[in-house]
Design an enzyme around this catalytic site. Sequence first.
Site, PDB file in Angstrom:
ATOM      1  CG  LEU A 126      -2.062  -1.113   1.093  1.00  0.00           C
ATOM      2  CD1 LEU A 126      -3.012  -1.055   2.280  1.00  0.00           C
ATOM      3  CD2 LEU A 126      -2.862  -1.046  -0.206  1.00  0.00           C
TER       4      LEU A 126
ATOM      5  CG  ASN B  60       7.924  -3.209   0.076  1.00  0.00           C
ATOM      6  OD1 ASN B  60       6.757  -3.048   0.415  1.00  0.00           O
ATOM      7  ND2 ASN B  60       8.282  -3.518  -1.156  1.00  0.00           N
TER       8      ASN B  60
ATOM      9  CG  ASP C  83       7.836  -7.200   0.719  1.00  0.00           C
ATOM     10  OD1 ASP C  83       6.983  -8.035   0.382  1.00  0.00           O
ATOM     11  OD2 ASP C  83       8.001  -6.140   0.108  1.00  0.00           O
TER      12      ASP C  83
ATOM     13  CG  ASP D  62       3.312  -9.376  -5.084  1.00  0.00           C
ATOM     14  OD1 ASP D  62       3.497  -8.500  -4.212  1.00  0.00           O
ATOM     15  OD2 ASP D  62       4.236  -9.880  -5.738  1.00  0.00           O
TER      16      ASP D  62
HETATM   17  O1  DOR Z   1       7.197  -7.470  -8.235  1.00  0.00           O
HETATM   18  C1  DOR Z   1       7.310  -7.217  -7.045  1.00  0.00           C
HETATM   19  N1  DOR Z   1       7.095  -5.967  -6.563  1.00  0.00           N
HETATM   20  N2  DOR Z   1       7.664  -8.191  -6.184  1.00  0.00           N
HETATM   21  C2  DOR Z   1       7.968  -7.937  -4.904  1.00  0.00           C
HETATM   22  O2  DOR Z   1       8.283  -8.847  -4.210  1.00  0.00           O
HETATM   23  C3  DOR Z   1       7.938  -6.559  -4.387  1.00  0.00           C
HETATM   24  C4  DOR Z   1       7.009  -5.723  -5.179  1.00  0.00           C
HETATM   25  C5  DOR Z   1       7.127  -4.261  -4.886  1.00  0.00           C
HETATM   26  O3  DOR Z   1       7.155  -3.870  -3.713  1.00  0.00           O
HETATM   27  O4  DOR Z   1       7.141  -3.467  -5.834  1.00  0.00           O
END
Ligand code: DOR
Length: 422
Positions: A62, A93, A153, A306
């Site tokens: 988010l 993250n 993450d 995701d």
């Molecule tokens: O494609 C991804 N984007 N995989 C991840 O594990 C992290 C995510 C991101 O935070 O953009």
Amino acid sequence: MTPQLVVRRALWKDAPVDVLVAAGHILEVLPHDARRDFEAAWVVDAPGLLLFPSLIDCHTHLREPGFEYKEDMASGLAAAAAGGFGQVLCMANTTPVNDTAAVTQLMLDKAHEAWPFGPFPRPVGALTKGLCGVELAVMGELAEAGCVAFSNDGRPVENTELFRRAVEYAWDLGKRVIDHCEDPHMALGAGVNEGAVSSRLGLPAQPDVAEAMHVARDILLAEYLDIPIHVAHVSCRKSVELLAWAKKRGVPISAETCPHYLMLTEEAVEGYNTLAKVNPPLRTKDDVLALRQALAGGVVDCLCTDHAPHAAHEKETEFEDAPCGITGLDTALSTTWAMVGRGELTRADFLRAWTTAPAAIFDLPVCAFAPGDPADFFLFDPKARWVVGPETLKSKSKNTPLLGQAMTGRVTAHFLGGKNVL
Ligand code: DOR
């Protein structure tokens, strides 16, 4: 008890029902032709609309705090509400990383300001400070502040001893660790599968074994500790086969996959399409088929989006420089419900993977339409047509390879605790 709300004639598993709600909870769900007389403060007539329990997304980004230009709590939860999600597990993250109770609290406060009645973010605390993989985060404080799980993450913990301790501490706190399985030395954050397409395009790539080797580590560790570990966004047959072996042995392991791994292949990155650059990468047709079978057999427990929003200027660059990620909160319901229509997923698996399985794994409330369940459900017009585009997506970011595609099915009302939040 007088119902506060009655939703009439909605279709639950193809049969018209009336849903009676009181004090934010399900009072009763009756076949519509039972036609008991009831007085309700509010009656919603829903002929032809499908009834679904609110979905749970066990893996989203988010972006607040720190990357509000990509997404913030208000916009991310708007996409969740419109996409049928009542609860979303949001990853750590952010900047600062969600490794302190203050950051967790900030996330919850921002969400409450924008969406007081839900959808609800369920923060996932960082496993290690700053996600650096060196020192454990203050997991007890994070759990107390409202984190429902822990994960490093996109930066898996290489130090297996540290990871082991994190899994143990998390379990002592009654929480599960979610692990992004990837050998960082083989993966290089590439966002493209190592194979025919990457060779043709001349791109550094990530083989499926980079994921599967790490899945094997987690399986062995989960068995040794007898503590469950949750494997994030499984993308390939090799991981599925390891998970099937583990589950047969009784290893406490759970797993999720995303709609894009069930529908798209590495070909989607042809033309250096950064909108299809995601980590783990899109794989082959064989991997897609293995994942569909795994969901059907319960080898993969949950679906998740995701949802990884990135700004247009970040994706509109050289493939190697573009960030990995695909948005999904707005589209996942339509795309996976369409899979049910095509016979690629059963309705029972759809419901399990989006609702009861994540609820059981992360100990979250769920509506199964039994008396006393939270009145968290939505109405879905299965005939509504829409096109994926900047005007139809609620997320601030529009980075989906589905841009321009026609979708079927739209949420017309989303009740959380019996209130329509749309
Ligand atoms: O494609 C991804 N984007 N995989 C991840 O594990 C992290 C995510 C991101 O935070 O953009």
